[in-house]
Design an enzyme around this catalytic site. Structure first.
Site: not given
Length: 365
Positions: A126, A197, A230, A254
């Protein structure tokens, strides 16, 4: 004493929501001098910029704003005003409580969900470090990456590839995870879950994990754990009641904050705060819904609860509790609520934006 607050009226349904939230905050009895400022597409069409100079001057003076939704064009046009304000004002922490209020339509209505998403606001994808497909700059970066990492090449074609860069820093990560732990300590919350991640992105998300683990050692009284992004999505879909404060990098935050909002009934009941060292902007997490502009139809709860978060930020805890309890009461009664909060969305007893705000004000009387 009266607080100085910039009220950003936004566009689409923003002005209606801003008026509703302003009236509810005023009804708590806290004295606020509102500096009303416009921003968004309507202003862009008139003067050529979605962020007029008087607005920025007001924010520089007050350091505090309640902001109604503003449209961000998809694919073209100006970049997100929300992102721009966060970067310009140094609002590094996006705080989004997701709490279930009895009476809200949700598949999780029998589960005591009360979690807070703490999202890093200035880094990650972002940050907007992007290079357009087919440009000389993008081609140079494409060639550089392939030269630098011959064993991990970009396998698509040079002229068909757009590139985004994902910066994650030690200082930015330390700042946001420390904010999450301090928030948990201040609000008497028991657990912080940090999400990444790192099994794939070892040098960006891996750094995020390493810094989070180091900072967590400074708060032994607060339980800490990590989840892969995930798996975190699956966890929230299965057992959201087990989570308390969740800290994430920008993009994951987000996405996950919308998932968490969906669990407690949707963006219509999801408030938000953007906090920096020297300022704060409080806003609903939903969009401006331009198709409903002027129809007195949309749910004002999210922006009203954002006003509640602003009162807490100001140290006005009693007033904030008063406002939140009034919102909860009106929702639980189920009479003076907007169409989206009715079991049947065509229910003729649904009220408008103004009427729901009035009911909340009356509940505080």
């Amino acid at each position: 004493m009266a607080y100085e607050v910039t009220l950003i009226t936004g566009d689409g349904t923003g002005p209606e929501l801003a008026d509703a939230a302003r009236r509810c905050v005023d009804a708590t009895g806290v004295k606020i001098n509102w500096d009303v400022q416009e921003a968004g597409i309507d202003v862009m069409e008139r003067i050529g910029t979605p962020l007029p100079e008087p607005l920025m001057e007001s924010l520089e003076r007050t350091k505090l704003a309640l902001k109604a939704p503003i449209t961000t064009p998809v694919g073209t046009g100006f970049r997100s005003i929300n992102v721009h304000l966060r970067q310009v004002l140094g609002l590094y922490a996006c705080v989004r409580p997701c709490k279930y209020y009895p009476g809200v339509r949700s598949f999780f209505s029998s589960v005591p969900v009360d979690m807070v998403i703490v999202r890093e606001n200035t880094e990650d994808l972002y940050a907007g470090v992007e290079f357009q497909r087919g440009t000389e700059e993008c081609g140079k970066i494409f060639d550089y990456v392939n030269e630098l990492s011959p064993n991990r090449p970009i396998r698509s074609g040079r002229d068909e590839t757009g590139i985004s860069i994902k910066p994650i820093s030690v200082s930015g990560t330390e700042r946001i995870i420390r904010y999450a732990f301090e928030y948990a300590r201040r609000e008497n919350r028991k657990k912080v879950t940090y999400v990444h991640k790192a099994n794939i992105m070892k040098f960006s998300d891996g750094l995020f994990q390493e810094v989070c683990e180091n900072v967590a050692k400074e708060y032994p009284e607060i339980e800490s754990e990590y989840r892969l992004i995930d798996n975190m999505c699956m966890q929230l879909a299965q057992k959201p009641e087990q989570y308390d404060v969740i800290c994430l990098p920008n993009l994951y935050g987000d996405i996950l904050s919308d998932l968490a909002a969906g669990i407690v009934g949707g963006l219509g009941v999801a408030p938000g705060a953007n906090i920096g060292r020297d300022g704060a902007v409080f806003e609903a997490t939903h969009g401006s819904a331009p198709k409903y502009k002027g129809l007195n139809k949309v749910n004002p709860t999210a922006l009203i609860l954002s006003g509640m978060l602003m009162l807490r930020h100001l140290g006005e805890k009693e007033a904030a509790d008063k406002l939140e309890n009034a919102v909860a009461k009106v929702i639980a009664e189920g009479r003076s609520v907007t169409y989206d909060m009715k079991a049947d969305r065509d229910d003729p007893t649904a009220v408008g934006t103004r009427e729901m705000a009035e009911a909340i004000c009356e509940a505080m009387a």
